[in-house]
Design an enzyme around this catalytic site. Sequence first.
Site, PDB file in Angstrom:
ATOM      1  N   ALA A 255      19.215   5.514 -37.306  1.00 42.62           N
ATOM      2  CA  ALA A 255      19.605   5.578 -38.706  1.00 42.62           C
ATOM      3  C   ALA A 255      20.232   4.248 -39.099  1.00 42.62           C
ATOM      4  O   ALA A 255      20.515   3.422 -38.234  1.00 42.62           O
ATOM      5  CB  ALA A 255      20.602   6.710 -38.932  1.00 42.62           C
ATOM      6  N   MET A 256      20.474   4.072 -40.404  1.00 38.36           N
ATOM      7  CA  MET A 256      20.970   2.787 -40.882  1.00 38.36           C
ATOM      8  C   MET A 256      21.995   2.973 -41.989  1.00 38.36           C
ATOM      9  O   MET A 256      21.779   3.749 -42.917  1.00 38.36           O
ATOM     10  CB  MET A 256      19.776   1.954 -41.367  1.00 38.36           C
ATOM     11  N   HIS A 290      28.551   8.502 -37.604  1.00 33.90           N
ATOM     12  CA  HIS A 290      28.471   7.075 -37.238  1.00 33.90           C
ATOM     13  C   HIS A 290      28.091   6.230 -38.460  1.00 33.90           C
ATOM     14  O   HIS A 290      28.778   5.256 -38.777  1.00 33.90           O
ATOM     15  CB  HIS A 290      27.446   6.901 -36.120  1.00 33.90           C
ATOM     16  N   GLU A 291      27.038   6.614 -39.135  1.00 36.38           N
ATOM     17  CA  GLU A 291      26.591   5.803 -40.275  1.00 36.38           C
ATOM     18  C   GLU A 291      27.629   5.831 -41.389  1.00 36.38           C
ATOM     19  O   GLU A 291      27.889   4.821 -42.033  1.00 36.38           O
ATOM     20  CB  GLU A 291      25.233   6.278 -40.794  1.00 36.38           C
ATOM     21  N   HIS A 294      30.502   3.512 -40.676  1.00 38.05           N
ATOM     22  CA  HIS A 294      30.177   2.098 -40.893  1.00 38.05           C
ATOM     23  C   HIS A 294      30.623   1.634 -42.280  1.00 38.05           C
ATOM     24  O   HIS A 294      30.761   0.426 -42.502  1.00 38.05           O
ATOM     25  CB  HIS A 294      28.668   1.879 -40.771  1.00 38.05           C
TER      26      HIS A 294
HETATM   27  N1  0A1 Z   1      23.080  -0.365 -37.493  1.00 34.20           N
HETATM   28  C1  0A1 Z   1      22.353   0.810 -37.124  1.00 34.20           C
HETATM   29  C2  0A1 Z   1      21.311   0.593 -36.118  1.00 34.20           C
HETATM   30  C3  0A1 Z   1      20.064  -0.079 -36.541  1.00 34.20           C
HETATM   31  C4  0A1 Z   1      19.817  -1.333 -36.105  1.00 34.20           C
HETATM   32  C5  0A1 Z   1      18.619  -1.957 -36.378  1.00 34.20           C
HETATM   33  C6  0A1 Z   1      17.706  -1.264 -37.109  1.00 34.20           C
HETATM   34  O1  0A1 Z   1      16.508  -1.819 -37.379  1.00 34.20           O
HETATM   35  C7  0A1 Z   1      16.085  -2.843 -36.583  1.00 34.20           C
HETATM   36  C8  0A1 Z   1      17.957  -0.004 -37.584  1.00 34.20           C
HETATM   37  C9  0A1 Z   1      19.160   0.590 -37.294  1.00 34.20           C
HETATM   38  C10 0A1 Z   1      23.309   1.767 -36.452  1.00 34.20           C
HETATM   39  O2  0A1 Z   1      24.147   1.334 -35.681  1.00 34.20           O
HETATM   40  O3  0A1 Z   1      23.181   2.944 -36.658  1.00 34.20           O
HETATM   41 ZN    ZN Z   2      25.973   1.543 -35.821  1.00 34.44          ZN
END
Ligand code: 0A1
Ligand code: ZN
Length: 849
Positions: A255-256, A290-291, A294
């Site tokens: 997820a993002m 988690h998301e 952030h």
């Molecule tokens: N930041 C997101 C993880 C994530 C990283 C890269 C991505 O595409 C390449 C997608 C998601 C997390 O920590 O959930």
């Molecule tokens: Zn993360």
Amino acid sequence: MDDATQQTIYLKDYKPFPWLIDDVHLTFRLDGTATRVSSRIAFRPNPASDGGAFFLHGDGVTLIGARIDGRPVTPVVTAAGLTCAVPDRAFTWEAEVEIAPAANTALSGLYMSNGMYCTQCEAEGFRRITFYPDRPDVMARFHVRIECALPVLLSNGNPTGSGPDWAEWTDPWPKPAYLFALVAGDLAAHPGAFTTMSGRQVALNIWVRPADLAKCAFGMQALIRAMEWDERVYGREYDLDIFNIVAVDDFNMGAMENKGLNIFNSALVLASPQTATDLNYERIEGVIAHEYFHNWTGNRITCRDWFQLCLKEGLTVFRDQQFTGDMRSRAVKRIDDAITLRARQFREDGGPLAHPVRPESFVEINNFYTATVYEKGAEVIGMLKRLVGDDAYARALTLYFDRHDGQAATIEDWLAVFADVTGRDLTQFARWYGQAGTPRVSVSDAYADGTYTLTLRQTTPPTPGQPDKQPQVIPVAVGLLNPNGDQVLPTTVLELTQAEQSFQFSGLSSRPIPSILRDFSAPVILDHPLGNATRAFLLAHDTDPFAKWEAGRTLARDVVAAMILHGTAPDPAYLDGLRTALRADSLDPAFRALVLALPSEEETAQALHGAGHIPDPLAINQSHEALRRAIAGHLADLLPGVVAAMAVPGPYSPTAQAAGQRALGNAALWLWSRLDGGLAAQAQFAVADNMTMKLAALASLLAIGAGRAELAAFHAAWSGDRLVMDKWFGLQVAHAAPAQAATTAAALTAHPAFDWKNPNRFRAVFGALAGNMAGFHDAGGASYRLLADWLIRLDALNPQTAARTSTAFDSWRRFDTGRQALIRAELTRIAATPGLSRDLAEMVGRMLG
Ligand code: 0A1
Ligand code: ZN
């Protein structure tokens, strides 16, 4: 491969971007094959920079035209971006570009998934949307206009206007481009609402395809629990009028955290009792949290550069682990996290892909979203908290949020708030961020005249690029028990800072039994030679739940190692210890389920390798199976009763308590199936009304070579549900007998539902193949060849997922020379493939060393 993109980037080369951006305006005219993106960006000189060329990243975007202060300009465009002569004062940049989201199979930038437009910009995907300084230290306010005939048009921030076929969004919080997101689709919302602690009303939505609306309720509850928890525990409040989550079927990761518009792999948001397991529910709750977390640790305070990735990821994982511990069982969560860390991070740390929590160089940053950055990064924060104490941790975090809100920060900034709050010198502690490899702590002890002396020694093995290691600060939580099982020293944290150090405990009336590394107080390998009887004693009497479980785990590890190395029969001390634990009704069923489980074959292989042996995957697999049969035989009088007693009556509920009961019942079924030929599992499969019970029954059947009819019935019932079908694909490979794993996987790749361009489906088969250790390493190398073929094929379309999946090979140097030669040949074949992506080329290059 494009040589221009093969460069190594170094942390030491960091320089600020020469310009600042206040506002960026983006207009998207969406079209599958020809989307037009117009940008208007206000640049002004950055006083913190000593100047430099005007360079904007761009990757695969076609420039239609550009203007500076309204006058057309002709930039120099390369494969990596563009440069342009610009005034050395503030100016407005405008550009129009064209991109083709329907042709974007890499799932990075703007792409399409089942007719819906969506984006993934972390880490460096925004440059695939338009020309921009695509680096996390450039933060700006985004104003977005979307033009498209699809009904739902979303972006970051708050909605500021909409009409037929258009919508506008403004995000008031400056952010880096990697947090940009856009979604357009025929979606339906599961709505919710939250009132923040200062009274802000926030509209919540989970957007899904209309058919999935019935699977959103749990995710929404999890989101609300996460919002409440972050206010209560960290004092962090949400900061927009709306929070949107969107579920997407084609997604490279979990997820993002895009600002106000989190995008999820649908596997991590959709849940119903019939389609999701207890484990799925727990992960959904954890990832939604988690998301959401952030929003403060990642978005409001972001990373100066990608080397600081652990600043947001380690901290956010630590926070989601705390959250899950509070929502469920803290003890069980700690054990689960230790199991995961050992399986994934210790493995990474012990092989050619080892890297520090804060790497010093990379070729492709997407290759560093690793267990080391995430999970070890979280452990480092847990150690810091343990060393400074809970109060100082809370004060340090408050200072961190106050001091760095709105900034792109570094690990030095992070450590400085702790140093400032506590007055501690954290220079040595900082080695946890710079030194790769898992420290080994060995224990010896002595007792005389009422004084007990514990001597601890630490060493960290060499890792790529780091031949010599310095001692680290290792918090070792210990307790002492007397021979009656009473605790004579409650948990005390020893600070191991030297290569070797002794600690004394006096005033004892007899030689105590030490309980060491309680609560898994540091991510280290403990070499603590104890006899089986002492381990069984600690399994029965230790008051620290982690150490209690760990005593059983090390006992199991020693028993299985003795079976493999010497053909020794399982020690009755272990079997009796399991019996006692299984019958201890006062213990949480989830905990008892963990005690009943064997170490993974991967864990056994690591242990054997660490002790100087060459692990034989088939021997490991056979010994594990023999041990399971021995345990089943020893507990035969109890197991059917446990299976029956743990069947939770009434409608399915995903609570930790109900899930724990199911986990214990299914652990018992798993063993019992070895003796009853699968009758109980067949019965459970037939009556189960939820996926947890169905899947556990099916797994038990497949593991004993049965279950063909059930597999067919499962397929017939669920062929229309992608996420359930991922389980169907994965389970068969995971539980295939060693000699059948490659053929099973190969047959599944020919199945009409094997949509290999979907990362979940690809991972279902190949993640399971890599996880079936004896099957993956079956002599002859058929699995190696199959995986290499498919990595080469996928790489041409989706380099990120190909590169991630290639880590299946990273443990290759542990094995015998025959297997090493086979794997080296496959890695070499991949490396020699023309046009290989930067992602996969870097991984294979590092693995070949
Ligand atoms: N930041 C997101 C993880 C994530 C990283 C890269 C991505 O595409 C390449 C997608 C998601 C997390 O920590 O959930
Ligand atoms: Zn993360």
